[in-house]
Write a protein that holds these residues in place. Sequence first.
Motif, PDB file in Angstrom:
ATOM      1  N   PRO A  69      -7.222   8.552   1.595  1.00  4.03           N
ATOM      2  CA  PRO A  69      -7.577   7.125   1.686  1.00  4.03           C
ATOM      3  C   PRO A  69      -7.123   6.290   0.497  1.00  4.03           C
ATOM      4  O   PRO A  69      -6.652   5.154   0.667  1.00  4.03           O
ATOM      5  N   GLU A  70      -7.260   6.833  -0.718  1.00  6.02           N
ATOM      6  CA  GLU A  70      -6.898   6.070  -1.917  1.00  6.02           C
ATOM      7  C   GLU A  70      -5.395   5.861  -2.037  1.00  6.02           C
ATOM      8  O   GLU A  70      -4.951   4.925  -2.711  1.00  6.02           O
ATOM      9  N   TYR A  81      -3.278   6.047   0.944  1.00  4.38           N
ATOM     10  CA  TYR A  81      -2.888   5.355   2.177  1.00  4.38           C
ATOM     11  C   TYR A  81      -3.096   3.846   2.057  1.00  4.38           C
ATOM     12  O   TYR A  81      -2.202   3.053   2.355  1.00  4.38           O
ATOM     13  N   GLY A  82      -4.278   3.448   1.623  1.00  2.66           N
ATOM     14  CA  GLY A  82      -4.581   2.022   1.542  1.00  2.66           C
ATOM     15  C   GLY A  82      -4.516   1.453   0.145  1.00  2.66           C
ATOM     16  O   GLY A  82      -4.721   0.253  -0.053  1.00  2.66           O
ATOM     17  N   GLY A  83      -4.210   2.308  -0.843  1.00  5.49           N
ATOM     18  CA  GLY A  83      -4.171   1.853  -2.227  1.00  5.49           C
ATOM     19  C   GLY A  83      -2.883   1.139  -2.578  1.00  5.49           C
ATOM     20  O   GLY A  83      -1.826   1.435  -2.038  1.00  5.49           O
ATOM     21  N   ARG A  84      -3.001   0.208  -3.517  1.00  6.58           N
ATOM     22  CA  ARG A  84      -1.840  -0.559  -3.971  1.00  6.58           C
ATOM     23  C   ARG A  84      -1.522  -0.266  -5.434  1.00  6.58           C
ATOM     24  O   ARG A  84      -0.850  -1.047  -6.100  1.00  6.58           O
ATOM     25  N   GLU A  88      -0.083   8.994   8.470  1.00  6.39           N
ATOM     26  CA  GLU A  88      -1.482   8.932   8.867  1.00  6.39           C
ATOM     27  C   GLU A  88      -2.390   9.104   7.657  1.00  6.39           C
ATOM     28  O   GLU A  88      -1.976   9.627   6.629  1.00  6.39           O
ATOM     29  N   MET A  89      -3.629   8.677   7.816  1.00  3.12           N
ATOM     30  CA  MET A  89      -4.610   8.862   6.761  1.00  3.12           C
ATOM     31  C   MET A  89      -5.397  10.136   7.029  1.00  3.12           C
ATOM     32  O   MET A  89      -5.736  10.443   8.180  1.00  3.12           O
ATOM     33  N   ALA A  91       0.814   3.541   2.200  1.00  4.61           N
ATOM     34  CA  ALA A  91       1.311   3.731   3.566  1.00  4.61           C
ATOM     35  C   ALA A  91       2.511   2.837   3.834  1.00  4.61           C
ATOM     36  O   ALA A  91       3.489   3.252   4.474  1.00  4.61           O
ATOM     37  N   ASP A  92       2.442   1.574   3.365  1.00  6.67           N
ATOM     38  CA  ASP A  92       3.567   0.649   3.545  1.00  6.67           C
ATOM     39  C   ASP A  92       4.829   1.198   2.889  1.00  6.67           C
ATOM     40  O   ASP A  92       5.914   1.181   3.484  1.00  6.67           O
ATOM     41  N   THR A  96       0.839  -1.201   0.000  1.00  6.70           N
ATOM     42  CA  THR A  96       0.000   0.000   0.000  1.00  6.70           C
ATOM     43  C   THR A  96       0.873   1.250   0.000  1.00  6.70           C
ATOM     44  O   THR A  96       2.080   1.181   0.272  1.00  6.70           O
TER      45      THR A  96
END
Length: 235
Positions: free
Chosen positions: A88-89, A91-94, A67-68, A49-50, A47
């Motif tokens: 969000p797209e 932070y958690g998007g791949r 942070e998101m 964030a990762d 992601t």
Amino acid sequence: MFYPYFLGYDPTWIILLPALILAFYAQAKVSATFERYLRIPARIGLTGADVAREILRRNGIYDVSVEMTRGRLSDYYDPRNKVLRLSPEVYGGRSLAALGVAAHECGHAIQHSEGYAPLALRNSIVPLANIGSQMAFPLFFIGLLMNVNSLLTIGILLFSLAVLFQLFTLPVEYNASGRAVAVLEGQGFIAPDETYAVKKVLNAAALTYVAATLMAVMQLLRLLAIAGFFNRDDR
């Protein structure tokens, strides 16, 4: 000499037309490009964030949290609180778009950590630029209404601070994008054939800063035109 502007006739708006066209184009371009590459997953499977946390770790930056935040394309690095805030797209998007944006914001954190001079200079004028953007137009148009040249001059000088901020922003943003591509490709987060997509996303985003800078410069020229600066005869 200033009455036409208060009768609804303002020929100086035409000065802003090129910047307005570029701004609309840039906004459409970044939205379309982001949407396109948001649907293409990066092979690494991480992601945004990762990737952001790993880039920070590999650069020895342990005091910046990830942070998101709310909103779309609302990603930014907060140097005061040392927080990388990702939408969000991202932070958690791949997707390739998510990785590109996340790495770009990491670029700002790395700039901050290294004491990158243009970033430090831009951050140092933020308070003045904020005052300038808030006070410039009220003072300018009060001076215009009352025909007080000193207020016109103060308004123009204050707005010049906001223009200066935009000018400093351009190299900072382009440098962050360059860092993002280099780290993503150089450290194996993306494959060579994925680089093109990341560059497309970051170049589209950079165009919005170009448009904002052009708008600020053109607005300054417009204020000078309204004040009669270009019509003065100093002979």
